[in-house]
Design a protein around this motif. Structure first.
Motif, mmCIF file in Angstrom:
data_model
loop_
_atom_site.group_PDB
_atom_site.id
_atom_site.type_symbol
_atom_site.label_atom_id
_atom_site.label_comp_id
_atom_site.label_asym_id
_atom_site.label_seq_id
_atom_site.Cartn_x
_atom_site.Cartn_y
_atom_site.Cartn_z
ATOM 1 N N GLU A 1 50.032 59.998 23.283
ATOM 2 C CA GLU A 1 48.363 60.399 23.362
ATOM 3 C C GLU A 1 48.014 60.698 24.811
ATOM 4 O O GLU A 1 47.222 61.603 25.111
ATOM 5 C CB GLU A 1 47.574 59.218 22.716
ATOM 6 C CG GLU A 1 46.361 59.722 22.316
ATOM 7 C CD GLU A 1 45.547 58.747 21.661
ATOM 8 O OE1 GLU A 1 46.015 57.746 21.036
ATOM 9 O OE2 GLU A 1 44.325 58.961 21.867
ATOM 10 N N VAL A 2 48.564 59.803 25.703
ATOM 11 C CA VAL A 2 48.380 60.451 27.281
ATOM 12 C C VAL A 2 48.786 61.582 27.840
ATOM 13 O O VAL A 2 48.114 62.542 28.121
ATOM 14 C CB VAL A 2 48.522 59.168 28.096
ATOM 15 C CG1 VAL A 2 48.574 59.402 29.513
ATOM 16 C CG2 VAL A 2 48.229 57.884 27.820
ATOM 17 N N LYS B 1 43.845 65.616 34.921
ATOM 18 C CA LYS B 1 43.544 63.879 35.089
ATOM 19 C C LYS B 1 44.936 63.182 35.289
ATOM 20 O O LYS B 1 45.937 63.621 34.997
ATOM 21 C CB LYS B 1 42.661 63.317 34.060
ATOM 22 C CG LYS B 1 41.238 63.798 33.902
ATOM 23 C CD LYS B 1 40.365 63.093 32.960
ATOM 24 C CE LYS B 1 38.917 63.574 33.109
ATOM 25 N NZ LYS B 1 38.461 63.360 31.886
ATOM 26 N N ASP C 1 39.818 56.287 30.463
ATOM 27 C CA ASP C 1 38.733 57.023 29.574
ATOM 28 C C ASP C 1 38.918 56.875 28.276
ATOM 29 O O ASP C 1 37.827 56.886 27.492
ATOM 30 C CB ASP C 1 38.936 58.843 29.787
ATOM 31 C CG ASP C 1 38.608 59.287 31.101
ATOM 32 O OD1 ASP C 1 38.070 58.311 31.979
ATOM 33 O OD2 ASP C 1 38.776 60.434 31.394
ATOM 34 N N ARG C 2 40.253 56.639 27.783
ATOM 35 C CA ARG C 2 40.202 56.617 26.327
ATOM 36 C C ARG C 2 40.632 55.006 25.807
ATOM 37 O O ARG C 2 40.625 54.862 24.642
ATOM 38 C CB ARG C 2 41.288 57.268 25.918
ATOM 39 C CG ARG C 2 41.449 58.747 26.305
ATOM 40 C CD ARG C 2 42.172 59.708 25.466
ATOM 41 N NE ARG C 2 42.173 61.146 25.798
ATOM 42 C CZ ARG C 2 42.762 62.257 25.410
ATOM 43 N NH1 ARG C 2 43.598 61.968 24.183
ATOM 44 N NH2 ARG C 2 42.597 63.335 25.612
ATOM 45 N N ILE D 1 43.109 58.749 32.544
ATOM 46 C CA ILE D 1 43.299 59.078 31.060
ATOM 47 C C ILE D 1 43.152 57.829 30.076
ATOM 48 O O ILE D 1 42.523 57.634 29.208
ATOM 49 C CB ILE D 1 44.388 60.105 30.459
ATOM 50 C CG1 ILE D 1 44.197 61.336 31.086
ATOM 51 C CG2 ILE D 1 44.584 60.041 28.966
ATOM 52 C CD1 ILE D 1 45.724 62.258 31.017
ATOM 53 N N GLU E 1 49.722 64.091 25.798
ATOM 54 C CA GLU E 1 48.481 65.112 25.133
ATOM 55 C C GLU E 1 47.227 65.442 25.989
ATOM 56 O O GLU E 1 46.998 66.349 26.188
ATOM 57 C CB GLU E 1 48.228 65.048 23.665
ATOM 58 C CG GLU E 1 49.301 64.658 22.533
ATOM 59 C CD GLU E 1 50.043 65.864 22.486
ATOM 60 O OE1 GLU E 1 49.655 66.939 22.679
ATOM 61 O OE2 GLU E 1 51.453 65.819 22.307
ATOM 62 N N GLY E 2 46.757 64.396 26.663
ATOM 63 C CA GLY E 2 45.715 64.426 27.335
ATOM 64 C C GLY E 2 46.151 65.153 28.931
ATOM 65 O O GLY E 2 45.196 65.736 29.230
ATOM 66 N N TRP F 1 48.388 67.199 29.179
ATOM 67 C CA TRP F 1 48.799 68.683 28.917
ATOM 68 C C TRP F 1 47.306 69.487 29.017
ATOM 69 O O TRP F 1 47.683 70.428 29.334
ATOM 70 C CB TRP F 1 49.494 68.800 27.278
ATOM 71 C CG TRP F 1 49.924 69.899 27.110
ATOM 72 C CD1 TRP F 1 49.432 70.753 26.734
ATOM 73 C CD2 TRP F 1 51.334 70.242 27.463
ATOM 74 N NE1 TRP F 1 50.533 71.949 26.656
ATOM 75 C CE2 TRP F 1 51.795 71.431 26.958
ATOM 76 C CE3 TRP F 1 52.366 69.355 28.208
ATOM 77 C CZ2 TRP F 1 52.918 72.219 27.220
ATOM 78 C CZ3 TRP F 1 53.793 69.956 28.176
ATOM 79 C CH2 TRP F 1 53.940 71.623 27.761
ATOM 80 N N SER F 2 46.335 68.944 28.676
ATOM 81 C CA SER F 2 45.165 69.856 28.508
ATOM 82 C C SER F 2 44.370 69.564 29.601
ATOM 83 O O SER F 2 43.072 70.089 29.903
ATOM 84 C CB SER F 2 44.494 69.652 27.221
ATOM 85 O OG SER F 2 44.104 68.341 27.169
ATOM 86 N N SER F 3 44.702 68.587 30.778
ATOM 87 C CA SER F 3 43.522 68.297 31.789
ATOM 88 C C SER F 3 44.561 68.073 32.965
ATOM 89 O O SER F 3 45.474 67.560 32.978
ATOM 90 C CB SER F 3 42.817 67.252 31.576
ATOM 91 O OG SER F 3 43.392 66.167 31.585
#
Lengths: 484, 479
Positions: free
Chosen positions: B393-394, B403, B411-412, B408, B396-397, B399-401
């Motif tokens: 999941e991190v 951060k 944040d999540r 991440i 994926e995070g 990949w699109s930012s």
């Protein structure tokens, strides 16, 4: 002002303001206007620009450091590319071609301050020994208007011989400077291959072509060579060598004399060469008889090699990007065929055909490869000779200037004109052609051949000879059309 | 049917060298410029213009030669290949015929099944590219664009060592990977930086002599090489099985129709009248020059592979995949150098990263996640901050930012639950809520423990460390 004045005198006079560069240029322009119709030396006279440049030269002359040839007129053989002035190679193919750049030689000479009067006539693409293959018509020999000036630098040599310019550039592939210089009584040098840049000099046979100076004397040839020579990074075959230096003290040379070459030569010419030999001996030089092997095969080898190279060098003239393109054509192949058929003259076509043939599968070994081997043997023969001699004295031409049209139908006889010049070209050696007498009012020349990059000694030998003789100071009378 | 026939394939690959300027002129090489704006008087073959060899071209060819352990010619010669064509300004192409710069060498080719085949390289020679005819710009005539004229090419010729279309495609791929690895080609197939010609024949299995061959010209993708050859192999077998004869000819592959068709018959071979170009002297390579080029060589794939196996204790198939192309190898090494565990990183690069790149049709030269980000993620896996599912999941995070991993996670709220007290209360409540399953476990049905672990994971929203949960359950249930 008078014609036939050497570089040193012109330089002194210009710097002493005896006359201006503009006046001097105008003097030569007037002389061209008077004589060119009869002799046809110039394809293009660059009247406007040369006067502008002369004006610039005058300002330069007023400064403390004028360039070595500042304000002195020159004519360029029409195969040196000149930006803004057409470069035709005396061919219909390029009759309206204007190069977008200056050849290295043109640039160097311009940087040395010389004023280009225009472009001189020549055999088409430098292929010929009589200047009769020019699309712009033949050139007459200033000594006899019914005779050829030789070729291919016929216009260049005739322009110097007739006093239309004190200096001219030429190019020599198999004798194209030396043979006409001999037939017109002027002095011309074929430098060592690699001495003078070929960049911007339209190629005939790349492994043999060499630009060189033409003038009234060995002294002037040296002056012009100094401006033309030097390594050019734009020419991969340009040599990295020191500039030509004349020996500081007068040297006594051992001069090779290839006696067997003189057998079969016109007796009167042989006699002039022997006379020159005696003169050298009288000057304290030592004559040594030498043999040069394989000379008899040189002409054949030369025509195979030069034509082979020419056949592909001239492939770029296809009507696509510049040069002549036929008016009507059915398809691409037809456009190529018609453009080239119309654009090239007979002699050029003959060389393209023989060259294409000798490079073809099945003939390559028998012609091209064999000719390369002969070339190597000829070169080795010269190198062996130069182990024991400093210079070689040889004839330039088998005859004096022949009548216009007399050899046109016999290409092989015409090719033999270069019998004595071709071996030197194959070996890549420097050779100076200089006058050594007259026969029936026509000049006879001889050549002094040196080892690779031995221009200094070749020129020194020529200068020594010209100090003792005045053959090079004889000039044709051009006041009225020569007697029939 | 094909079983009784053996295909024989050799390929010729034209590699556009990634030099700044052309092979014989100083014009810059640039794709997509306005027609004829990248052509100087040498490229236009103006009268009197002369070629001067670009040294960068020579060192690139030598690099290739060294990489395939080939003989590098002490002296090589440039020849003129004579023919007329509007896009060939001089009326001849400067190429190398009898004495190429690179002689015989070997290329190890990795096949799909993980095995390696040594393919013989016959030679590689330097030549200039031609220009292009432009057919769609003028209504009545064809235009000529000479921007490409004089672009340096290295033509690599293989021995007829390949025995299937797949092997030929693998060889093309391997060459692509090697020249990109060496930095001598940008490898951009779509822009024509590499073009492949394939010579193919078939013969009965067991035969020693070659059958008559055809040549398929100008194939510009790995997939098309395989398809074109498969089509052509089938076509030849079909001809032979029906008693016909294969005609020696040049064929073209039409990708749209997936078939090859005849371009011209090669029965009468063209006479190009090759001879040494008198404008270029024979090229002699000094020992000093060769030593210099050798000193600029990158570590080669094979050497890197051995080192990965040695230094990172990777199993060979994993090391092979990590050294298949320069970008993945570089990404891997950089990540590991930043402190990531070599094993975990290898698994991730070849697993999650590969899948994500594949999904978005990107290469390892264009990974949206930096080696630093990946290394940080690997560390969080290693120190058990993240379970593998949370790590995904991190990822994926990231990949699109841009951060960082920790941002991440914060944040999540994805930090893995490993605090023993917190876990204990979660586990205890699951035990209380599932008396039936607890009974089963105590009765010896240890498999059911997995169900209970699953329930804990569920209530923790995946954040619990499954290993710790398992331990805790066993302890509390006394099993």
């Amino acid at each position: 002002m008078k014609p036939f004045v050497g570089v040193r005198e012109l330089r002194t006079d210009l710097q002493a303001k005896k006359y201006s560069a503009v006046e001097l240029t105008q003097f030569y322009l007037d002389r061209i206007a008077d004589l060119n119709d009869r002799i046809n030396c110039f394809i293009t006279v660059d009247t406007e620009r040369c006067l502008e440049r002369a004006a610039v030269a005058d300002r330069q002359l007023a400064s403390s450091h004028p360039q070595p040839l500042c304000g002195i007129p020159i004519a360029h053989k029409d195969l040196f590319c000149t930006a803004g002035v057409r470069t035709t190679c005396a061919s219909n193919m390029l009759k309206s071609f204007i190069a977008p750049y200056d050849a290295t030689v043109v640039k160097q000479i311009s940087d040395a301050g010389a004023i280009s009067l225009g472009k001189t006539n020549m055999d088409e693409f430098a292929m010929g020994s009589s200047n009769e293959t020019s699309y712009f018509g033949g050139v007459s020999n200033p000594w006899n208007m019914k005779r050829v000036p030789g070729g291919s630098s016929g216009g260049a040599v005739a322009s110097v011989a007739s006093g239309m310019t004190p200096l001219a550039t030429g190019s020599d592939t198999g004798g194209s400077i030396r043979q006409p210089a001999s037939l017109c009584g002027v002095t011309g040098l074929k430098p060592t291959y690699g001495r003078v840049s070929r960049f911007g000099m339209i190629a005939f046979a790349s492994s043999l072509d060499q630009g060189g100076p033409i003038a009234h004397s060995a002294d002037d040839v040296y002056e012009l060579l100094a401006a033309m020579e030097g390594h050019d990074p734009q020419d991969s075959t340009s040599a990295r060598v020191k500039e030509t230096v004349l020996p500081t003290r007068e040297r006594r040379y051992v001069i090779g004399y290839p006696e067997s070459l003189l057998e079969g030569l016109d007796e009167r010419i042989a006699e002039r060469i022997q006379q020159a030999r005696r003169q050298f001996e009288a000057l304290g030089h030592k004559i040594e008889v030498i043999e040069l092997p394989y000379i008899d095969a040189a002409v054949a080898a030369y025509y195979v090699l030069s034509s082979a190279e020419a056949s592909t060098n001239l492939a770029r003239y296809d009507g696509v990007r510049y040069g002549h393109r036929t008016e009507t054509s059915e398809d691409l192949l037809d456009m190529y065929c018609r453009s080239r058929t119309e654009g090239f003259g007979l002699e050029v076509k003959r060389r393209i055909l023989t060259g294409t043939y000798s490079l073809s599968v099945g003939y390559f070994d028998a012609y091209y490869l064999k000719a390369q081997k002969i070339r190597r043997l000829v070169r080795d023969g010269f190198l062996a000779a130069f182990e024991s001699v400093d210079l070689i004295l040889a004839p330039v031409t088998p005859t004096t200037a022949f009548e216009i049209g007399s050899l046109r139908s016999d290409p092989v006889e015409m090719y033999k004109q270069d019998l004595y010049t071709i071996p030197v070209s194959l070996a890549g050696l420097p050779a100076l052609s200089l006058p050594c007498g007259f026969i029936d009012g026509l000049p006879v020349g001889m050549q002094l051949i040196g080892p690779h990059f031995g221009e200094g000694d070749v020129l020194a030998g020529g200068m020594a000879f010209q100090r003792e003789t005045d053959w090079h100071e004889q000039h044709p009378s051009l006041d009225e059309p020569s007697a029939p | 049917m094909t079983g009784s026939w053996e295909p024989v394939v050799g390929i010729e690959v034209h590699v556009q060298l990634a030099t700044r300027s052309k092979i014989f002129s100083s014009t810059s090489v640039e794709f997509g410029a306005e027609p004829n704006t990248r052509a100087n008087l040498i490229d236009l073959a103006m009268p009197g213009a002369l070629p001067v060899l670009n040294e960068e071209v020579v060192s690139m060819a030598v690099k290739f030669g060294l990489a395939i352990d080939a003989e590098i010619a002490e002296t090589c010669v440039f020849d003129r290949k004579n023919y007329f064509y509007p896009d060939l300004p001089k009326g001849y192409q400067i190429s190398q015929f009898e004495s190429p710069i690179v002689g015989r060498g070997q290329l190890p080719v990795f096949l799909e099944d993980g095995s390696v085949r040594d393919i013989g390289i016959t030679r590689a020679h330097l030549e200039e590219d031609a220009g292009k005819s432009v057919h769609d710009r003028f209504a009545e005539s064809t235009g000529i664009d000479l921007n490409r004229a004089g672009t340096p090419l290295l033509e690599i010729v293989t021995e007829p060592d390949m025995r299937s279309a797949a092997e030929a495609a693998a060889c093309f791929k391997q060459l692509h990977s090697l020249v990109s690895w060496l930095g001598i080609c940008d490898g951009n197939l779509a822009e024509g930086s590499m073009r492949c010609d394939a010579n193919v024949s078939v013969r009965p299995v067991g035969d020693k002599t070659f059958g008559e061959r055809t040549e398929i010209k100008n194939i510009n993708s790995f997939r098309f090489v395989e398809r074109a050859l498969n089509y052509e192999i089938e076509r030849q077998i079909d001809i032979l099985e029906h008693g016909g004869e294969v005609v020696r000819e040049t064929r073209q592959y039409d990708a749209g129709r997936d078939m090859t068709f005849s371009m011209r018959s090669k029965e009468l071979s063209d006479d190009y009248r090759y001879f040494p170009d008198p404008d270029l002297l024979p090229l002699r390579l000094s020992t000093a020059f060769l030593d210099y080029v050798r000193s600029t060589m990158p570590e080669l794939p094979q050497q890197k592979l051995e080192r990965f196996v040695e230094d990172f204790t990777l199993v060979r198939p994993v090391a092979v995949r990590l050294t298949r192309d320069h970008d993945i190898a570089k990404f891997y090494e950089t990540t590991v150098a930043l402190g990531a565990d070599p094993q975990i990183t290898a698994n991730w690069l070849l697993g999650e990263v590969a899948a994500a790149l594949n999904r978005e049709e990107k290469g390892y030269d264009d990974v949206p996640v930096s080696p630093q980000q990946l290394a940080d993620l690997m560390k969080r896996i290693e120190d058990k901050t993240l379970s593998s599912s949370l790590a995904k999941e991190v990822f994926e995070g990231m990949w699109s930012s841009d951060k960082s991993v920790d941002e991440i996670i914060e944040d999540r709220g994805l930090r893995q639950l490993s605090d023993v007290d917190e876990l204990r209360s979660l586990v205890e409540s699951v035990i209380n809520e599932h008396p039936e399953q607890v009974e089963q476990v105590r009765g010896g049905a240890t498999k059911v423990i997995g169900y209970l672990v699953g329930q804990v994971m569920k209530t923790s929203q995946g954040k619990a460390d499954p290993k710790k949960v398992n331990d805790l359950l066993r302890r509390l249930l006394n099993i």
